[in-house]
Design a protein around this motif. Structure first.
Motif, short mmCIF file in Angstrom:
data_model
loop_
_atom_site.label_atom_id
_atom_site.label_comp_id
_atom_site.label_asym_id
_atom_site.label_seq_id
_atom_site.Cartn_x
_atom_site.Cartn_y
_atom_site.Cartn_z
N ILE A 19 0.85 -1.19 0.00
CA ILE A 19 0.00 0.00 0.00
C ILE A 19 0.88 1.25 0.00
CG2 ILE A 19 -0.24 -0.08 2.53
CD1 ILE A 19 -3.08 0.95 2.18
N PHE A 20 0.49 2.23 -0.80
CA PHE A 20 1.29 3.44 -0.97
C PHE A 20 0.51 4.66 -0.46
CE2 PHE A 20 4.67 1.94 -3.88
CZ PHE A 20 4.16 0.68 -4.17
N GLY A 21 1.24 5.59 0.14
CA GLY A 21 0.62 6.83 0.62
C GLY A 21 1.53 8.00 0.37
N PRO A 22 1.11 9.18 0.81
CA PRO A 22 1.92 10.39 0.57
C PRO A 22 3.33 10.31 1.15
CG PRO A 22 -0.29 10.97 1.32
CD PRO A 22 -0.17 9.48 1.46
N ARG A 23 3.52 9.50 2.21
CA ARG A 23 4.84 9.47 2.86
C ARG A 23 5.63 8.19 2.61
NH1 ARG A 23 4.04 10.98 8.96
NH2 ARG A 23 6.21 10.33 8.94
N GLY A 24 5.11 7.28 1.82
CA GLY A 24 5.88 6.06 1.57
C GLY A 24 4.98 4.88 1.28
N ASP A 25 5.54 3.70 1.47
CA ASP A 25 4.78 2.49 1.18
C ASP A 25 5.07 1.43 2.23
OD1 ASP A 25 7.48 2.39 -0.38
OD2 ASP A 25 6.83 0.30 -0.28
N ARG A 26 4.13 0.51 2.39
CA ARG A 26 4.29 -0.57 3.36
C ARG A 26 3.75 -1.87 2.79
NH1 ARG A 26 6.83 2.89 5.07
NH2 ARG A 26 6.94 3.83 7.13
N TYR A 27 4.45 -2.95 3.12
CA TYR A 27 3.93 -4.28 2.89
C TYR A 27 3.21 -4.73 4.16
CZ TYR A 27 7.14 -4.78 -1.10
OH TYR A 27 7.80 -4.62 -2.28
N LEU A 28 2.04 -5.32 4.00
CA LEU A 28 1.24 -5.71 5.17
C LEU A 28 0.69 -7.12 4.99
CD1 LEU A 28 -0.96 -2.49 5.42
CD2 LEU A 28 1.17 -2.94 6.64
N ASN A 29 0.39 -7.74 6.12
CA ASN A 29 -0.33 -9.01 6.11
C ASN A 29 -1.81 -8.74 6.31
OD1 ASN A 29 1.66 -10.99 5.80
ND2 ASN A 29 2.23 -10.86 7.96
N CYS A 30 -2.62 -9.22 5.38
CA CYS A 30 -4.06 -9.02 5.50
C CYS A 30 -4.79 -10.35 5.33
CB CYS A 30 -4.56 -8.05 4.44
SG CYS A 30 -3.91 -6.37 4.63
N ILE A 31 -5.99 -10.39 5.86
CA ILE A 31 -6.84 -11.58 5.71
C ILE A 31 -7.78 -11.37 4.54
CG2 ILE A 31 -8.70 -12.92 6.78
CD1 ILE A 31 -7.53 -12.24 9.49
N LEU A 32 -7.91 -12.38 3.71
CA LEU A 32 -8.95 -12.35 2.69
C LEU A 32 -10.26 -12.72 3.38
CD1 LEU A 32 -9.80 -12.13 -0.27
CD2 LEU A 32 -9.30 -14.56 -0.51
N ASP A 33 -11.19 -11.78 3.41
CA ASP A 33 -12.41 -11.93 4.21
C ASP A 33 -13.65 -11.73 3.34
OD1 ASP A 33 -14.39 -11.93 6.08
OD2 ASP A 33 -13.91 -9.94 6.87
N THR A 34 -14.20 -12.83 2.88
CA THR A 34 -15.40 -12.72 2.04
C THR A 34 -16.63 -12.34 2.86
OG1 THR A 34 -15.80 -15.09 2.26
CG2 THR A 34 -14.52 -14.38 0.36
N GLY A 35 -16.51 -12.27 4.17
CA GLY A 35 -17.63 -11.83 5.01
C GLY A 35 -17.64 -10.33 5.22
N SER A 36 -16.66 -9.65 4.68
CA SER A 36 -16.59 -8.20 4.84
C SER A 36 -16.89 -7.54 3.49
CB SER A 36 -15.19 -7.80 5.32
OG SER A 36 -15.11 -6.41 5.50
N SER A 37 -17.83 -6.62 3.49
CA SER A 37 -18.21 -6.00 2.23
C SER A 37 -17.14 -5.04 1.72
CB SER A 37 -19.54 -5.24 2.39
OG SER A 37 -19.42 -4.26 3.39
N GLN A 38 -16.40 -4.44 2.63
CA GLN A 38 -15.36 -3.50 2.22
C GLN A 38 -14.03 -3.84 2.88
OE1 GLN A 38 -18.09 0.29 2.56
NE2 GLN A 38 -16.24 0.80 1.43
N SER A 39 -12.96 -3.46 2.23
CA SER A 39 -11.63 -3.72 2.76
C SER A 39 -11.32 -2.71 3.87
CB SER A 39 -10.59 -3.61 1.64
OG SER A 39 -10.84 -4.58 0.65
N ILE A 40 -10.62 -3.18 4.87
CA ILE A 40 -10.32 -2.36 6.04
C ILE A 40 -8.82 -2.43 6.31
CG2 ILE A 40 -10.80 -1.99 8.50
CD1 ILE A 40 -13.37 -3.66 8.11
N ILE A 41 -8.20 -1.29 6.54
CA ILE A 41 -6.78 -1.24 6.89
C ILE A 41 -6.64 -0.50 8.22
CG2 ILE A 41 -4.49 -0.38 6.22
CD1 ILE A 41 -5.40 -2.62 4.41
N ASP A 42 -5.72 -0.97 9.02
CA ASP A 42 -5.51 -0.37 10.34
C ASP A 42 -5.19 1.11 10.21
OD1 ASP A 42 -5.01 -0.80 13.28
OD2 ASP A 42 -3.12 0.10 12.66
N VAL A 43 -5.90 1.90 10.98
CA VAL A 43 -5.79 3.35 10.84
C VAL A 43 -4.40 3.87 11.21
CG1 VAL A 43 -6.67 3.85 13.17
CG2 VAL A 43 -7.01 5.51 11.33
N ALA A 44 -3.72 3.20 12.13
CA ALA A 44 -2.38 3.66 12.51
C ALA A 44 -1.39 3.49 11.36
CB ALA A 44 -1.90 2.90 13.75
N ILE A 45 -1.55 2.42 10.59
CA ILE A 45 -0.70 2.23 9.41
C ILE A 45 -0.96 3.34 8.40
CG2 ILE A 45 -0.25 0.72 7.43
CD1 ILE A 45 0.77 -0.56 9.87
#
Lengths: 130, 83
Positions: A19-45
């Motif tokens: 994931i890329f943002g104004p200040r850089g990029d990060r590799y993250l571990n995420c769960i594939l969750d077919t029970g979630s309608s939208q993707s969610i990323i930790d706000v602190a990241i």
């Protein structure tokens, strides 16, 4: 087509997100969750990548087993996962990380929409067609 | 080929920093599959502290070296208000 093996013994499917943002990029571990309608990323990241609540386009109420939470939806500059490179993808920002769970985000059905996801539960293989 | 100084495989990282968050730089991560190698920049059992340590990095990976677990998941059910 993108394909990747996953560990059948874990009981859940982990995917790598870049994931890329104004200040850089990060590799993250995420769960594939077919029970979630939208993707969610930790706000602190997201904060550490230079995003903020002021950049949100709307607020959303999340409902789950633990109750209801308010999150904000944030357009992401660049979001790479499962062979996809997305430049117009939004995620929900919320605190979802218990310290010892090892998860920093959920990949929801919004990423799968209009694509062909195949989960082979015998071989432990994930395939995404696009 | 000799590995650059402090460049560790993911197996070595998990062995040397068990059950904690690690911030890796110079990450080698193939498009398909697990991370292969990286240099440990910071590590901590506390997620908030490790995020603080990596704040000024341009590029990094943030990973948990212990067993990963699922969550009680959320579903977005309604829009609230426009910001």
């Amino acid at each position: 087509m993108w394909t990747c093996d996953y560990d059948l013994t874990e009981g859940i499917i982990w995917v790598t997100v870049h994931i890329f943002g104004p200040r850089g990029d990060r590799y993250l571990n995420c769960i594939l969750d077919t029970g979630s309608s939208q993707s969610i990323i930790d706000v602190a990241i997201l904060d550490s990548l230079g995003y903020s609540a002021q950049m949100g386009i709307r607020t959303v109420i999340l409902s789950g087993i633990g109750g209801r939470l308010r999150a904000y939806e944030l357009p992401i500059q660049r979001f790479e996962t499962m062979g996809l490179v997305l430049t117009s993808f939004s995620v929900l920002a919320q605190n979802i990380v218990p310290d010892n769970f090892g998860v920093e985000g959920l990949i929801g059905m919004d990423l799968i929409a209009n694509r062909v996801l195949t989960i082979d539960g015998q071989k432990g293989r994930l395939t995404l067609g696009y | 080929m000799e590995k650059p100084h402090n460049l560790l495989t993911w197996s070595e990282i998990k062995q040397q920093y068990p059950n904690q968050w690690v911030v890796l730089i110079e990450v080698e991560w193939p498009d398909m599959g697990e991370i292969s190698r990286g240099v440990v920049f910071a590590h901590d059992t506390n997620h908030a502290r490790v995020l603080e340590k990596q704040r000024d990095l341009k590029s990094a990976a943030i990973l948990w070296t212990g067993k990963k677990r699922g969550l009680s998941l959320f579903t977005a059910i309604s829009n609230d208000v426009d910001l």
